[in-house]
Scaffold this motif. Structure first.
Motif, mmCIF file in Angstrom:
data_model
loop_
_atom_site.group_PDB
_atom_site.id
_atom_site.type_symbol
_atom_site.label_atom_id
_atom_site.label_comp_id
_atom_site.label_asym_id
_atom_site.label_seq_id
_atom_site.Cartn_x
_atom_site.Cartn_y
_atom_site.Cartn_z
ATOM 1 N N ASP A 72 -15.722 -22.429 37.055
ATOM 2 C CA ASP A 72 -15.914 -23.573 36.157
ATOM 3 C C ASP A 72 -14.728 -23.731 35.208
ATOM 4 O O ASP A 72 -14.268 -24.855 34.961
ATOM 5 N N GLN A 73 -14.221 -22.633 34.690
ATOM 6 C CA GLN A 73 -13.069 -22.692 33.789
ATOM 7 C C GLN A 73 -11.819 -23.155 34.532
ATOM 8 O O GLN A 73 -11.060 -23.998 34.035
ATOM 9 N N ARG A 112 -11.801 -24.940 37.203
ATOM 10 C CA ARG A 112 -11.992 -26.342 37.570
ATOM 11 C C ARG A 112 -11.618 -27.270 36.400
ATOM 12 O O ARG A 112 -11.048 -28.336 36.595
#
Length: 197
Positions: A129-130, A132
């Motif tokens: 997520d980071q 991305r």
């Protein structure tokens, strides 16, 4: 071995027969390709000092309609609670984008990015997520690259940069001026730098 017995280069193409020589093609084999960058500055050609001319961010710039001096620089910190310095973020962005140019999916790019980071660094601990968020910030700045990243386009770009390298080598060979290529950079006598550029 550094010397005349290890001075020849050869091109390495990748892909299948159907790719028809359109993937890869970079030059390998010369001893100057096998030594650290710090030592390359001590290379002399014809008893003359040399300079290494590096074409930075070549692959992203080949994909951009208008090349940029530093496409890896983002206007603001993306993960300010984790990465607090613009230079460190730039390094992270560069590494991630090079992985995304090579990978066939974002998840593969993220995995390759983490594998490539040094042990016990913050970068190695970043989750998908980071990463991305960083990738999206880059493609927001360069929307033309959104559809090109994570497609495995790197081998085609390597073919383009190796074709450029072959043109440079042939040009200087015709003039009897030695030039050494290191993928997207070249070593040439300092007094020929302007001609190379």
């Amino acid at each position: 071995s550094i010397g005349p017995d290890n001075k020849l280069v050869h091109r390495v193409f990748n892909g299948t027969e159907e790719d028809n020589w359109t993937k890869g093609g970079r030059f390998y084999g010369g001893w100057w390709l096998q030594i650290p960058k710090e030592l390359r500055k001590d290379i002399y050609i014809n008893d003359q000092p040399t300079v290494e001319v590096d074409y930075k961010a070549l692959h992203p710039n080949l994909l951009l309609e208008t090349p940029e001096r530093d496409p890896y620089h983002l206007d603001h910190l993306i993960l300010p609670e984790i990465i607090t310095e613009p230079d460190r973020q730039r390094s992270l962005v560069k590494s991630l984008i090079l992985m995304a140019i090579n990978a066939t999916s974002a998840e593969k790019a993220f995995k390759a990015f983490r594998r490539d980071q040094k042990t016990k660094t913050v970068e190695k601990t970043l989750d998908n997520d980071q990463l991305r968020l960083v990738l999206n910030a880059f493609t927001d700045k360069h929307p033309a690259l959104k559809k090109q990243l994570n497609t495995g386009i790197a081998l085609e770009l390597m073919n383009t940069d190796s074709t450029i390298a072959a043109l440079v080598i042939n040009n200087f060979t015709e003039q009897q001026i030695p030039v050494l290529c290191i993928h997207d950079s070249f070593i040439i006598q300092r007094d020929k730098e302007h001609q190379l550029k």
